[in-house]
Design a protein around this motif. Structure first.
Motif, PDB file in Angstrom:
ATOM      1  N   UNK A 117       0.798  -1.154   0.152  1.00 23.02           N
ATOM      2  CA  UNK A 117      -0.078  -0.008   0.017  1.00 23.02           C
ATOM      3  C   UNK A 117       0.773   1.362  -0.053  1.00 23.02           C
ATOM      4  N   UNK A 118       0.324   2.263  -0.402  1.00 26.09           N
ATOM      5  CA  UNK A 118       1.060   3.685  -0.409  1.00 26.09           C
ATOM      6  C   UNK A 118       1.093   4.272   0.824  1.00 26.09           C
ATOM      7  N   UNK A 119      -0.036   3.574   1.480  1.00 26.73           N
ATOM      8  CA  UNK A 119      -0.226   4.405   2.964  1.00 26.73           C
ATOM      9  C   UNK A 119      -0.964   3.064   3.823  1.00 26.73           C
ATOM     10  N   UNK A 120      -0.539   3.149   5.110  1.00 25.91           N
ATOM     11  CA  UNK A 120      -1.200   2.258   5.913  1.00 25.91           C
ATOM     12  C   UNK A 120      -1.155   2.879   7.419  1.00 25.91           C
ATOM     13  N   UNK A 121      -2.149   3.570   7.841  1.00 26.83           N
ATOM     14  CA  UNK A 121      -1.917   4.302   9.182  1.00 26.83           C
ATOM     15  C   UNK A 121      -3.145   4.104   9.998  1.00 26.83           C
ATOM     16  N   UNK A 122      -2.945   3.928  11.328  1.00 25.14           N
ATOM     17  CA  UNK A 122      -3.740   3.479  12.391  1.00 25.14           C
ATOM     18  C   UNK A 122      -4.020   4.759  13.247  1.00 25.14           C
TER      19      UNK A 122
END
Length: 471
Positions: free
Chosen positions: A262-267
């Motif tokens: 993924x280009x981004x994986x934020x929590x």
């Protein structure tokens, strides 16, 4: 008697500052040398809490390399410490002034000198704002991927000094991977060039990487050659709700083990989601314990999000909602970018930790932070670059309450200890500065500290550059 002591002190200050300012004005225009105490005080610290800051003797704002060299030659001649600064958006006290120092603010050196679409490089001065560079290279069909949350205000020089990361580093990496070469003014005023502008190059020691993350303690970056990438397709974002942080972290592990990029994986945890809603009325789902945001900028992002959504559901997601278009995606990303500001609004002050752990242990860290919050009776929100295990547990507290401030500091230290215990590091992208000096020594050990001090001695034998930082 008291009045006479005050006047005597003023006289001493005049004697101490006078020669310094006079020497600086020999090579700088008057508007570049600030001595008014109210103005210089405003340059004393960055955005970190619990970090001591001294009183600068003078603030200088050079516009040319030659002016920076003059400042460093003057500092060396008079043995005056120098604290380089960018936009002061840092979170570790690395840009904090020391008593009697020259604050060297590089914000006026803000020219983009070159954008080369063939070589895919940009040549910039240190005061260029990250977002300004991103927009400029975008006009050439290129991108500069490192994108810290403060990208609209932070500078490239500051990004280099702290080796900063950003939301998209899970796919595109961090600042260090994009700095090809540097021009650096050394402590004695000499100008040194490092690195290259070619796609490859292994000539000699990698001094460029040595300066990246050195927090202004080895030299002053005055020019940078940065690698660029082709502009990726527009990304689409997916939001997945989970009933626990552990379930969200399980989803992260499934995504990475499945080979997805993924280009981004934020929590964002429940505390953070609520804080963002309270501040910005974003309408995020407050019923969730953890909100995972994932994005793809591939040729078929919808298909990639479908596959990723299935993994989230397998991990126990209670709801998976892909964005319908770029506007909805940007709204979700804006919520994530507002996280730290929103958490600060909870109590007025925050201590933002920056613990990075192996992805496989991300769930243990989040569970541990929850226990620490309960133990110290504090609100601690967690936001994370989940794709690379870099978490930002953010302790919210009332700085006017001595007991709460004490508990905040103790909880902060306990979180860092937990990070090391889980095989992590005390900072993934914010740097050491003043805030984490003790913890750097614990992480790298006495031999590591000895070697780093030896490097510092080679570049800055008089210990004039940003003294008191790192170790």
């Amino acid at each position: 008697m008291i009045v006479s002591r005050i006047e005597a002190r003023r006289d001493e200050d005049t004697v101490a500052v006078g020669p310094l300012v006079g020497r600086l004005l020999d090579g700088l225009p008057p508007e570049a040398v600030l001595t008014d105490s109210d103005i210089t005080a405003s340059y004393a610290n960055d955005m970190a809490s619990f970090c001591p800051a001294g009183t600068p003797a003078v603030v200088v704002l050079p516009r040319t390399v030659e002016q920076v060299q003059h400042v460093m030659r003057t500092a060396t001649a008079l043995r005056v410490p120098v604290v380089p600064q960018g936009a002061r958006t840092g979170l570790s006290g690395a840009a904090n002034a020391t008593d009697g120092c020259i604050v060297l603010s590089l914000t006026r050196m803000d020219a983009i000198l070159e954008i080369n679409p063939v070589d895919r490089v940009a040549v910039v001065e240190p005061g260029v704002v990250n977002a300004t560079l991103s927009h400029a290279v975008g006009e050439h069909g290129l991108s500069y991927p490192p994108d810290p949350s403060s990208w609209e205000t932070c500078t490239i020089g500051g990004n280099i000094g702290t080796a900063s990361g950003g939301l998209c580093c899970v796919k595109y990496g961090v600042t260090a991977e994009y700095v090809l070469g540097l021009d650096v003014v050394l402590a004695d005023g000499r100008l040194m060039s490092t690195g290259r502008r070619t796609a490859k190059g292994v000539a000699g020691y990698d001094l460029t990487r040595l300066f990246v993350g050195s927090e202004g303690s080895l030299g002053v970056v005055v020019r940078a050659i940065l690698a660029l990438r082709p502009q990726p397709p527009e990304q689409l974002v997916l939001a997945a709700e989970f009933a626990s942080g552990a379930a969200a972290c399980d989803a992260v592990c499934r995504i990475m083990a499945g080979g997805h990029v993924p280009s981004l994986l934020e929590l964002m945890d429940r505390t953070t989601v609520k804080a963002v809603n309270d501040m910005a009325r974003m309408g995020l789902p407050e019923s969730t314990e953890a909100l995972l945001l994932a994005a793809f900028d591939t040729t078929d992002p919808a298909a990639d999000l479908t596959a990723l959504g299935a993994l989230c559901e397998a991990a126990g997601a209670t709801q998976v909602v892909p964005a319908e278009d770029a506007a909805e995606s940007e709204l979700l990303l804006q919520a994530r970018r507002l996280s730290l500001v929103a958490l600060e609004a909870v109590k007025g002050t925050t201590m933002i930790d920056d613990v990075c752990v192996p992805r496989s242990r991300l769930g243990e860290l989040i569970d541990g932070v929850e226990r620490i919050a309960e133990k110290y009776r504090l609100t601690i929100g967690v936001v994370a670059h989940a794709g690379d295990g870099n978490t930002h547990p953010t302790v919210c507290f009332d700085a006017q309450d001595p007991d709460e401030s004490r508990r905040a500091r103790e909880s902060f230290d306990e979180i860092m200890a937990l990070g090391l215990e889980l095989g992590g590091t005390i900072t993934g992208e914010h740097g050491v500065g003043v805030l984490k000096k003790e913890w750097l020594a614990r992480e790298i050990g006495p031999v590591g500290v000895e070697m780093q001090r030896a490097v510092k001695q080679v570049f800055d034998p008089l210990n004039l550059l940003n003294p008191g930082k790192l170790f």
